[in-house]
Scaffold this active site. Structure first.
Site, mmCIF file in Angstrom:
data_model
loop_
_atom_site.group_PDB
_atom_site.id
_atom_site.type_symbol
_atom_site.label_atom_id
_atom_site.label_comp_id
_atom_site.label_asym_id
_atom_site.label_seq_id
_atom_site.Cartn_x
_atom_site.Cartn_y
_atom_site.Cartn_z
ATOM 1 C CB VAL A 1 -2.564 -5.371 5.142
ATOM 2 C CG1 VAL A 1 -1.958 -6.676 5.671
ATOM 3 C CG2 VAL A 1 -1.480 -4.506 4.530
ATOM 4 C CE LYS B 1 6.971 4.091 10.578
ATOM 5 N NZ LYS B 1 6.908 2.826 9.843
ATOM 6 N N GLY C 1 -9.907 -5.588 11.341
ATOM 7 C CA GLY C 1 -9.334 -4.553 10.482
ATOM 8 C C GLY C 1 -9.343 -4.978 9.030
ATOM 9 N N GLY D 1 -8.510 -2.939 6.196
ATOM 10 C CA GLY D 1 -7.801 -2.081 5.271
ATOM 11 C C GLY D 1 -7.249 -2.917 4.126
#
Length: 349
Positions: free
Chosen positions: A185, A80, A181, A183
């Site tokens: 996705v 990452k 959530g 968003g």
């Protein structure tokens, strides 16, 4: 911060601190493992409160990517990159080109891509300095919302496997799913669930997203802090991590937790708490691996159809985890970790 101890805690291979006074770049690249292959993991840009917070986040996310790749059977490890701050548009290209130069010095040990706060244009800037990048203009992952769609598709398939385990049937009609959530996705997941005739309860901090979900899917909206206590069959966390904790687990009124968010368990013990409460937990890095599977497919020059076929393998992995959990009498989160760790510890040629 004691960097060596932090790396030892997360079993990380490498930590690179990057600074460029000309562009203003301040970044961290964490490589958790390259035992299975080059480390994959996107580049996140965020207003971290401190350098320590950025480093801990990079190490934690890199470890998660290793487990995600291993559980999915991919020939990649986990890494990452995190960039501190949010530069204005005049600085942005220079910052990402600088990051690309640092990535190039790693000689292929780490391959970056889009993550929270970064875009296709940012990856295009990285591409000017290195080939170790995905999600650039015209690529499989950057076309439309294919990555988000396939991430949601994998989560949906994981939910179907979870239904088989708990209810003995994959039929979703008239079951209730609470989605936290909305968003990209989360919205794609709502669409899959709606098409399967599930009833939806939704929440998000963005009121417009909530209104859109109510209109599109006939969902029932609730305030964000009330979603945990909603009576439902499935709770699908698709927003922040760490939301399954000492406080929230006691509020849950569901049989299954299965969602797209990363790092849903605040601590390892919370997987056992769900197990002891009789709630089936679909380990997040197993069912939300669609995005990284698509990235791996892109790197192998696969087309969309082949990438989708590979995402469909998530169903079998989820089933394997549940079988191990049942056979060994352990939490599904523990079974998933053992599956990933077995892959990561296998002898290398």
């Amino acid at each position: 911060m004691e960097l060596w101890k932090a790396m030892e805690r997360d079993h990380a291979e490498q930590l690179v601190l990057c600074q460029d006074q000309f562009s203003g770049l301040k970044a961290v690249i964490a490589i958790h493992s390259t035992r299975l292959g080059p480390a994959l993991g996107g580049c996140r840009m965020w207003d971290y409160g401190s350098e320590e917070e950025a480093i801990r986040d990079a190490l934690r996310l890199a470890r998660g990517m290793s487990y995600k790749c291993a559980a999915a059977g991919l020939a990649y490890g986990g890494g990452k990159a995190v960039i501190m701050g949010r530069p204005d548009s005049t600085q942005r290209e220079a910052i990402f080109r600088s990051l690309g130069r640092f990535i190039h010095t790693l000689q292929g040990r780490y391959i970056t891509g889009i993550d929270l706060g970064t875009t296709v244009n940012d990856m295009d800037a990285v591409r000017q300095e290195t080939g170790y990048v995905t999600d650039t203009t015209g690529s499989l992952c950057a076309t439309g919302d294919f990555t988000a769609q396939m991430t949601a598709y994998g989560v949906f398939l994981g939910i179907v496997e979870s239904l088989k385990q708990v209810y003995g049937s994959p039929i979703m009609k008239n079951l209730t799913v609470a989605v936290q959530g909305l968003g990209k996705v989360g919205t794609f997941l709502c669409r899959y669930l709606h098409d399967a005739a599930a009833r939806l309860i939704v929440t998000d901090v963005d009121d417009q997203r909530v209104r859109s979900a109510v209109q599109q899917f006939g969902a029932t909206a609730v305030q964000p802090d009330l979603i945990y206590a909603c009576s439902c069959d499935i709770f699908a966390p698709c927003a922040l991590g760490g939301i399954l904790n000492d406080t929230t687990i006691g509020q849950l009124q569901c049989s299954i937790v299965a969602g797209a968010a990363n790092n849903q368990l605040a601590e390892e013990k919370h997987g056992l708490m769900l197990y002891d409460a009789g709630i089936l937990y679909a380990p997040d890095y197993v069912i939300n691996a669609g995005g990284i599977i698509v990235t791996a497919a892109e790197l192998s020059d696969c087309d969309r159809a082949e990438a989708k076929r590979q995402v469909e393998c998530i169903a079998a992995t989820v089933s394997t985890v549940y079988q191990a959990s049942k056979l060994e009498g352990i939490a599904a989160s523990t079974a998933a970790d053992r599956l990933a760790e077995k892959q990561l510890s296998r002898p290398q040629p």
